[in-house]
Write an enzyme that holds these catalytic residues in place. Structure first.
Site, PDB file in Angstrom:
ATOM      1  N   ILE A  99      -0.711  -1.763   7.558  1.00  0.00           N
ATOM      2  CA  ILE A  99      -1.839  -1.741   8.656  1.00  0.00           C
ATOM      3  C   ILE A  99      -3.182  -1.335   7.710  1.00  0.00           C
ATOM      4  O   ILE A  99      -3.361  -0.295   6.965  1.00  0.00           O
ATOM      5  CB  ILE A  99      -1.747  -0.432   9.621  1.00  0.00           C
ATOM      6  CG1 ILE A  99      -0.464  -0.660  10.400  1.00  0.00           C
ATOM      7  CG2 ILE A  99      -2.936  -0.310  10.518  1.00  0.00           C
ATOM      8  CD1 ILE A  99      -0.129   0.699  11.416  1.00  0.00           C
ATOM      9  N   ASP A 100      -3.998  -2.282   7.704  1.00  0.00           N
ATOM     10  CA  ASP A 100      -5.145  -2.147   7.202  1.00  0.00           C
ATOM     11  C   ASP A 100      -6.256  -1.760   8.150  1.00  0.00           C
ATOM     12  O   ASP A 100      -6.506  -2.690   9.258  1.00  0.00           O
ATOM     13  CB  ASP A 100      -5.869  -3.546   6.665  1.00  0.00           C
ATOM     14  CG  ASP A 100      -6.826  -3.204   5.984  1.00  0.00           C
ATOM     15  OD1 ASP A 100      -7.181  -2.633   4.944  1.00  0.00           O
ATOM     16  OD2 ASP A 100      -8.036  -4.154   6.128  1.00  0.00           O
ATOM     17  N   GLU A 126       0.953  -1.124  -0.026  1.00  0.00           N
ATOM     18  CA  GLU A 126       0.059   0.200  -0.043  1.00  0.00           C
ATOM     19  C   GLU A 126       0.938   1.266  -0.176  1.00  0.00           C
ATOM     20  O   GLU A 126       0.505   2.272  -0.749  1.00  0.00           O
ATOM     21  CB  GLU A 126      -0.977   0.025   1.364  1.00  0.00           C
ATOM     22  CG  GLU A 126      -1.888   1.032   1.221  1.00  0.00           C
ATOM     23  CD  GLU A 126      -2.856   1.464   2.456  1.00  0.00           C
ATOM     24  OE1 GLU A 126      -3.859   1.971   2.336  1.00  0.00           O
ATOM     25  OE2 GLU A 126      -2.918   0.554   3.125  1.00  0.00           O
ATOM     26  N   ASP A 180      -0.285  -5.155   3.355  1.00  0.00           N
ATOM     27  CA  ASP A 180      -0.927  -3.993   3.905  1.00  0.00           C
ATOM     28  C   ASP A 180      -0.286  -3.883   5.294  1.00  0.00           C
ATOM     29  O   ASP A 180      -0.686  -4.670   6.123  1.00  0.00           O
ATOM     30  CB  ASP A 180      -2.394  -4.111   3.768  1.00  0.00           C
ATOM     31  CG  ASP A 180      -3.144  -2.649   4.162  1.00  0.00           C
ATOM     32  OD1 ASP A 180      -2.244  -1.712   4.481  1.00  0.00           O
ATOM     33  OD2 ASP A 180      -4.094  -2.497   3.634  1.00  0.00           O
ATOM     34  N   THR A 186      -6.243   2.023   9.072  1.00  0.00           N
ATOM     35  CA  THR A 186      -5.253   2.956   9.767  1.00  0.00           C
ATOM     36  C   THR A 186      -6.182   3.805  10.618  1.00  0.00           C
ATOM     37  O   THR A 186      -5.784   4.364  11.630  1.00  0.00           O
ATOM     38  CB  THR A 186      -4.410   3.748   8.753  1.00  0.00           C
ATOM     39  OG1 THR A 186      -3.668   2.786   8.065  1.00  0.00           O
ATOM     40  CG2 THR A 186      -3.745   4.715   9.291  1.00  0.00           C
ATOM     41  N   ASP A 225      -5.731  -5.010   0.192  1.00  0.00           N
ATOM     42  CA  ASP A 225      -6.921  -4.863   1.216  1.00  0.00           C
ATOM     43  C   ASP A 225      -7.511  -6.375   1.293  1.00  0.00           C
ATOM     44  O   ASP A 225      -7.809  -6.950   2.277  1.00  0.00           O
ATOM     45  CB  ASP A 225      -8.079  -4.009   0.768  1.00  0.00           C
ATOM     46  CG  ASP A 225      -7.510  -2.486   0.994  1.00  0.00           C
ATOM     47  OD1 ASP A 225      -6.864  -2.522   2.024  1.00  0.00           O
ATOM     48  OD2 ASP A 225      -8.049  -1.970   0.045  1.00  0.00           O
TER      49      ASP A 225
END
Length: 245
Positions: free
Chosen positions: A64-65, A44, A62, A67, A190
């Site tokens: 931190i999915d 990302e 990712d 955030t 994601d």
């Protein structure tokens, strides 16, 4: 995480990135490339400088999915890492650090939560289903009228949830905590790991119109227990066909 951290906007006040996102992605990429220098990475935060399309084996990450949840709540966020080889999903991992829950799946070997096998064996009908979505807040969905379809769907199913982390929501589908997840538009990072988790748990993942899901680009997503997949797909499609717009 109690220390202060920098928060920046990407495209808007609702599209956030933190220093932690960037640090985690850099740490993960460095660790991958030390072991597998011949692999590519789609992440990302775009800290990998190579062209992901040039690699047979691609890590989709990712850092931190969720955030916004991380910034505001310190829960309902996850690290998502997947490995694809020539487009086939081999490994998917979603880790929720706030609850210390590790979801992982290996192609052909099943899905697991902290070592316990996940199997979607319960029969679910559409009216019994607990669904999750991000469609309500999607501008494109409003323009296409799909937000209204999903709002009607919310009145037909048992309940609808919005957690704000697609990777975690799809992991919850694999674990049977949610029966299905629907999104009009998700980036590959994601859904990359969540897709493998759901499929290895015995669920089904496609685009919203029932087509095979890509692995390296943005797509709509429908992930659910197979026992009501056809019913859910038919409902969404029939509502779209009936929409005069």
């Amino acid at each position: 995480m109690k220390q202060p951290f920098t928060v920046e906007y990407k495209t808007s006040a609702s599209d956030l990135v933190t220093a932690v996102d960037k640090e985690v992605e850099k740490h993960v990429i460095d660790a991958i490339l030390r072991q597998y220098p011949e692999h590519g990475i789609l992440g990302e935060e775009r800290t990998f400088t190579g062209d992901p399309g040039e690699y047979d084996t691609l890590w989709v990450i990712d850092p931190i999915d969720g955030t916004t949840n991380f910034v505001h709540q310190q829960i309902n966020f996850a690290v998502s890492i997947a490995v694809y080889h020539k487009g086939e999903g081999l490994i998917g991992v979603v880790y929720d650090p706030s609850r210390d829950e590790m979801f992982h799946a290996v192609k052909g070997q099943g899905a697991y939560l902290n070592g316990q096998r996940l199997r979607l064996e319960k029969t679910v009908s559409l009216e019994e289903a607990l669904l999750c979505t991000s469609v309500f807040w999607n501008k494109q969905a409003e323009q296409m009228g799909i937000d209204l379809i999903v709002k009607k769907l919310a009145g037909k199913v048992r309940g609808m949830r919005l957690l704000g982390s697609a990777a975690l929501e799809m992991a919850y589908v694999a674990a049977g905590r949610l029966d299905g997840y629907v999104s009009l538009s998700l980036n590959a990072w994601d859904f990359g790991a969540g897709r493998i988790l759901v499929e290895e748990a015995g669920g089904k993942v496609t685009t919203m119109d029932g087509k095979p899901l890509p692995f390296d680009r943005k797509s709509s997503v429908m992930a659910c227990n197979t026992t009501f997949y056809e019913e859910l797909q038919h409902y969404i499609q029939s509502e779209q066909d009936a929409d005069p717009s």
